[in-house]
Design an enzyme around this catalytic site. Structure first.
Site, PDB file in Angstrom:
ATOM      1  N   LYS A 112     -82.038 -10.071  29.812  1.00 13.32           N
ATOM      2  CA  LYS A 112     -81.433  -9.131  28.863  1.00 13.32           C
ATOM      3  C   LYS A 112     -82.002  -9.430  27.481  1.00 13.32           C
ATOM      4  CE  LYS A 112     -76.797  -7.587  27.423  1.00 13.32           C
ATOM      5  NZ  LYS A 112     -75.348  -7.823  27.648  1.00 13.32           N
ATOM      6  N   GLN A 120     -81.785  -4.185  26.440  1.00 13.46           N
ATOM      7  CA  GLN A 120     -82.175  -3.640  27.729  1.00 13.46           C
ATOM      8  C   GLN A 120     -82.459  -4.777  28.693  1.00 13.46           C
ATOM      9  OE1 GLN A 120     -85.364  -1.360  25.863  1.00 13.46           O
ATOM     10  NE2 GLN A 120     -86.851  -2.331  27.236  1.00 13.46           N
ATOM     11  N   VAL A 121     -82.435  -4.452  29.991  1.00 15.34           N
ATOM     12  CA  VAL A 121     -82.504  -5.462  31.036  1.00 15.34           C
ATOM     13  C   VAL A 121     -83.751  -5.251  31.882  1.00 15.34           C
ATOM     14  CG1 VAL A 121     -81.342  -6.409  33.063  1.00 15.34           C
ATOM     15  CG2 VAL A 121     -79.987  -5.659  31.095  1.00 15.34           C
ATOM     16  N   ASP A 174     -63.886  -5.512  30.200  1.00 18.21           N
ATOM     17  CA  ASP A 174     -64.567  -4.236  30.446  1.00 18.21           C
ATOM     18  C   ASP A 174     -64.741  -4.018  31.950  1.00 18.21           C
ATOM     19  OD1 ASP A 174     -65.773  -1.860  29.805  1.00 18.21           O
ATOM     20  OD2 ASP A 174     -67.743  -2.718  29.398  1.00 18.21           O
ATOM     21  N   LEU A 227     -84.428  -2.119  33.975  1.00 17.11           N
ATOM     22  CA  LEU A 227     -83.386  -1.707  34.916  1.00 17.11           C
ATOM     23  C   LEU A 227     -82.359  -0.820  34.218  1.00 17.11           C
ATOM     24  CD1 LEU A 227     -82.444  -4.922  36.952  1.00 17.11           C
ATOM     25  CD2 LEU A 227     -83.348  -2.778  37.868  1.00 17.11           C
ATOM     26  N   ALA A 228     -82.057  -1.140  32.984  1.00 16.90           N
ATOM     27  CA  ALA A 228     -81.066  -0.391  32.209  1.00 16.90           C
ATOM     28  C   ALA A 228     -81.363  -0.580  30.739  1.00 16.90           C
ATOM     29  CB  ALA A 228     -79.661  -0.876  32.529  1.00 16.90           C
ATOM     30  N   SER A 229     -80.945   0.397  29.941  1.00 18.57           N
ATOM     31  CA  SER A 229     -81.162   0.318  28.500  1.00 18.57           C
ATOM     32  C   SER A 229     -79.904   0.782  27.779  1.00 18.57           C
ATOM     33  CB  SER A 229     -82.352   1.189  28.083  1.00 18.57           C
ATOM     34  OG  SER A 229     -82.515   1.180  26.674  1.00 18.57           O
ATOM     35  N   ALA A 230     -79.408  -0.050  26.888  1.00 18.07           N
ATOM     36  CA  ALA A 230     -78.247   0.285  26.071  1.00 18.07           C
ATOM     37  C   ALA A 230     -78.665   0.287  24.606  1.00 18.07           C
ATOM     38  CB  ALA A 230     -77.130  -0.716  26.318  1.00 18.07           C
ATOM     39  N   SER A 231     -77.707   0.517  23.728  1.00 20.10           N
ATOM     40  CA  SER A 231     -78.049   0.619  22.309  1.00 20.10           C
ATOM     41  C   SER A 231     -78.426  -0.738  21.724  1.00 20.10           C
ATOM     42  CB  SER A 231     -76.884   1.228  21.529  1.00 20.10           C
ATOM     43  OG  SER A 231     -75.718   0.455  21.704  1.00 20.10           O
TER      44      SER A 231
END
Length: 526
Positions: free
Chosen positions: A153, A138-139, A287, A131-135
Site C-alpha cells: 500500500k 493505492q495497492v 469500518d 489492485l485498488a486505488s483510493a484518494s
C-alpha cells in the site's frame, strides 16, 4: 473582512466555486423551483440523470469533487447522526474513497525512496497495475524474495501536503464560524481537531501497521478470523507491506447465489469478532463494510484495512450496555443519566422536553425483549433525539455507534434470523454481574462513587450532569447588575457581622483569661 492566507488562495477559490455550484440548487429546491436550475440535465458539469438532485446529493457530490480531505470529511460525517439528519447520513455513507491511480513511475519512485533500494532488489516481482486505488493511496501485488505473496500500500505523492493545506483551511473556517448559529451550539474547532487527528492517523501507515499487529495478537486463539501479518522491514509512514489474503471478496461470498455458504456460522463469527473487540478489548475495527473482508478456506474471515479504528474504555462499555437495559425497562431517567455519562451533552436544550421525547422514544420498544429489538433503529431514534435537542456526543462514541449499525446491517444480509441485540445479551449479563461483585464495588467506593448512600436516587445523576457541564464550560451563570449589587451588599453585611462576632468573641476569651489569672492569684494569696 475575511482575507484567506495567500498560500491557500487558489484552494479557497476552488472550494468556494464548488460550493457555489451546489449551493443554489438546494435553495431553489426548498421553494419547489428546482426545475428552473436543471443540474440533472448535465449542462453545468453534473452527471446527467432523470430526477433533480436533492440537498444531500448536492453535499455528497461537492465533497467528492473537492477530493481526499473532503471525501474523508463526508465519510466521518456519515457516522455523526447526532449532527446530521438521516437523509444526509445515508447519502454521505455512499461516498466511496476511490480515485484514479497515480502513475506507476511515481509509485515506484516513492517505494524506492521510502525503502532505500530499487524495486527489483526489494521484491521478486512487483505488479505495476494496482489492485485498488483510493484518494490517499493505492495497492499493488508483489512477491518477496523469500516467496511470500504480499500487497504493498503506497501513499500517493502530494496527498499529505494537500491534506495539511485543507485541514488548515477547515480550522480557519471553523474558528470563523464559531459565532454562527451552528457554532453557538457545537464546538466547531473541536470537531475539526477530532477529524484532523483521525485523518492524520490514516496518513500514517506505521500506525495502521501497529493497529493490525494489535488485532492479530487479540485474535491469536480465534480460528474463525485471520489478520494478515505486517512485514515491518518493508513498511514506513508512506508504504505498508502486509501478507496477501487469499480468499473470495466478501461481497461475492455472501451473494444470494452462493448456496454452499454456512450463513449462520459466518454471521455468528462476524458478530462475535466485532463484539469481542468492543466489549472485551476496547479497541475495534471501525469500518466493517464488505470491501474490507475476504472469505478464506474453511469459512475463515480475512480482515484488511486497519486505518480506521475506535477505542472505548471500560466505563463507557458498561454504560452503553446499561443504556440498552434501561431502554428495555422504560426507565427514561436512567436513559437521560446514561446518555449524559456517555457524553451526549450540549450548551442548549430543554431538559424537560428532552425527557418527554425520550419517554416517547422508549414507548416504541415497550414489551420487547432484547432479541426482538433492531439495534440500528433504536440507536438512530436516540441519535435523532440528541440531534433535535442540539446535543453532541464524543467522536469515539459516534464511531462506535456507527460500527454497531454497520455490523447489524451486514449481519442481516448474511443471516436475517440472527438479531444483533440478542447476541449482546451475554455481555449485558456479564456487566450486571461484574457491577454487583464486591471487588468492583470496593473499586468504585475507592473512587468516591458512594454518592447514593447519603443522597436521594435522583440527586447523584443531576450532580453528575452539572459537573460534566462545568468541566466542559457548558454551564453559564449570569447575574445582572442589580443582582450583583444585592449579592455584594449581602456579602459585605455578612463580613461585617462576622468581623464583629470575631471581635466580640476575642474580647470574651481575653476577659475569661484575665478572670482566670486573677482567680489563681487570689488562691495563692490565701
Amino acid at each position: 473582512m475575511f482575507i484567506p492566507k495567500l498560500a491557500h488562495l487558489g484552494r479557497y477559490r476552488q472550494i468556494a466555486a464548488t460550493a457555489a455550484s451546489h449551493g443554489l440548487g438546494p435553495l431553489v429546491a426548498e421553494f419547489g423551483l428546482g426545475w428552473m436550475i436543471p443540474y440533472h440535465w448535465g449542462l453545468l458539469g453534473h452527471p446527467r440523470r432523470e430526477l433533480a438532485y436533492t440537498r444531500p446529493e448536492h453535499l455528497r457530490t461537492a465533497l467528492a469533487e473537492l477530493g481526499t480531505t473532503f471525501i474523508k470529511l463526508g465519510q466521518v460525517l456519515s457516522t455523526r447522526s447526532d449532527l446530521l439528519s438521516p437523509p444526509y447520513v445515508v447519502e454521505l455513507a455512499t461516498l466511496r474513497d476511490c480515485a484514479p491511480p497515480a502513475p506507476t513511475e511515481a509509485i515506484i519512485e516513492r517505494i524506492e525512496k521510502e525503502l532505500g533500494a530499487p524495486v527489483g532488489n526489494l521484491f521478486e516481482s512487483f505488479n505495476p497495475e494496482p489492485l485498488a486505488s483510493a484518494s490517499i493511496g493505492q495497492v499493488h501485488e508483489a512477491v518477496l524474495h523469500s516467496g511470500e505473496s504480499v500487497v504493498v500500500k503506497v501513499q500517493k505523492p502530494g496527498v499529505k501536503e494537500q491534506v495539511e493545506k485543507d485541514l488548515d483551511i477547515l480550522s480557519d473556517l471553523a474558528s470563523r464560524g464559531a459565532s454562527s448559529s451552528y457554532g453557538a451550539t457545537y464546538d466547531l474547532a473541536a470537531l475539526v481537531d477530532e477529524f484532523a487527528w483521525a485523518l492524520r492517523g490514516e496518513l500514517d501507515y506505521m500506525r495502521e501497521g501497529r493497529n493490525a499487529d494489535l488485532f492479530r495478537r487479540n485474535f491469536t486463539d480465534e480460528d474463525c478470523v485471520y489478520v494478515p501479518r505486517i512485514f515491518w522491514e518493508y513498511t514506513t509512514v508512506h508504504v505498508l507491506t502486509m501478507e496477501k489474503i487469499i480468499g473470495t471478496p466478501f461481497e461475492e461470498a455472501i451473494s444470494e447465489s452462493n448456496s454452499r455458504l454456512d450463513r449462520k456460522a459466518l454471521a455468528s463469527n462476524l458478530t462475535r469478532w466485532i463484539l469481542k473487540q468492543i466489549f472485551e478489548d476496547g479497541f475495534f475495527h471501525a469500518d466493517p463494510h464488505p470491501g474490507n473482508f475476504f472469505l478464506m478456506d474453511g469459512d475463515v474471515l480475512g480482515v484488511v484495512d486497519f486505518g480506521m479504528v475506535g477505542y472505548i474504555d471500560e466505563e463507557s462499555r458498561d454504560n452503553l450496555l446499561k443504556l440498552l437495559q434501561a431502554i428495555m425497562q422504560q426507565d427514561s431517567l436512567s436513559v437521560m443519566d446514561l446518555m449524559a455519562q456517555l457524553g451526549a451533552v450540549g450548551r442548549a436544550g430543554n431538559p424537560a422536553a428532552l425527557g418527554r421525547e425520550i419517554h416517547r422514544v422508549l414507548a416504541r420498544y415497550y414489551g420487547l425483549e432484547l432479541g426482538e429489538m433492531r439495534l440500528a433503529t433504536m440507536l438512530e431514534d436516540l441519535m435523532g433525539t440528541v440531534r433535535r435537542h442540539r446535543l453532541h456526543i464524543p467522536a469515539d462514541l459516534a464511531v462506535l455507534l456507527k460500527t454497531l449499525i454497520m455490523l447489524e446491517g451486514l449481519v442481516e444480509r448474511i443471516d436475517p434470523q440472527l438479531p444483533l441485540a440478542q447476541v449482546l445479551e451475554p455481555y449485558a449479563e456479564e456487566t450486571r454481574t461484574r457491577l454487583k461483585a464486591a471487588g468492583r464495588w470496593a473499586h468504585r467506593v475507592a473512587r468516591g462513587a458512594a454518592e447514593g448512600a447519603a443522597l436521594s436516587m435522583e440527586l447523584p445523576a443531576t450532580l453528575r450532569r452539572l459537573m460534566g457541564m462545568l468541566e466542559r464550560g457548558d454551564l453559564e451563570v449570569s447575574l445582572n447588575h442589580q443582582e450583583l449589587a444585592e449579592a455584594l451588599s449581602g456579602f459585605n453585611s455578612m463580613l461585617r457581622r462576622l468581623a464583629a462576632a470575631v471581635l466580640v468573641g476575642s474580647a470574651i476569651i481575653a476577659w475569661a483569661n484575665v478572670r482566670q489569672r486573677s482567680a489563681r492569684k487570689e488562691e495563692k494569696g490565701q
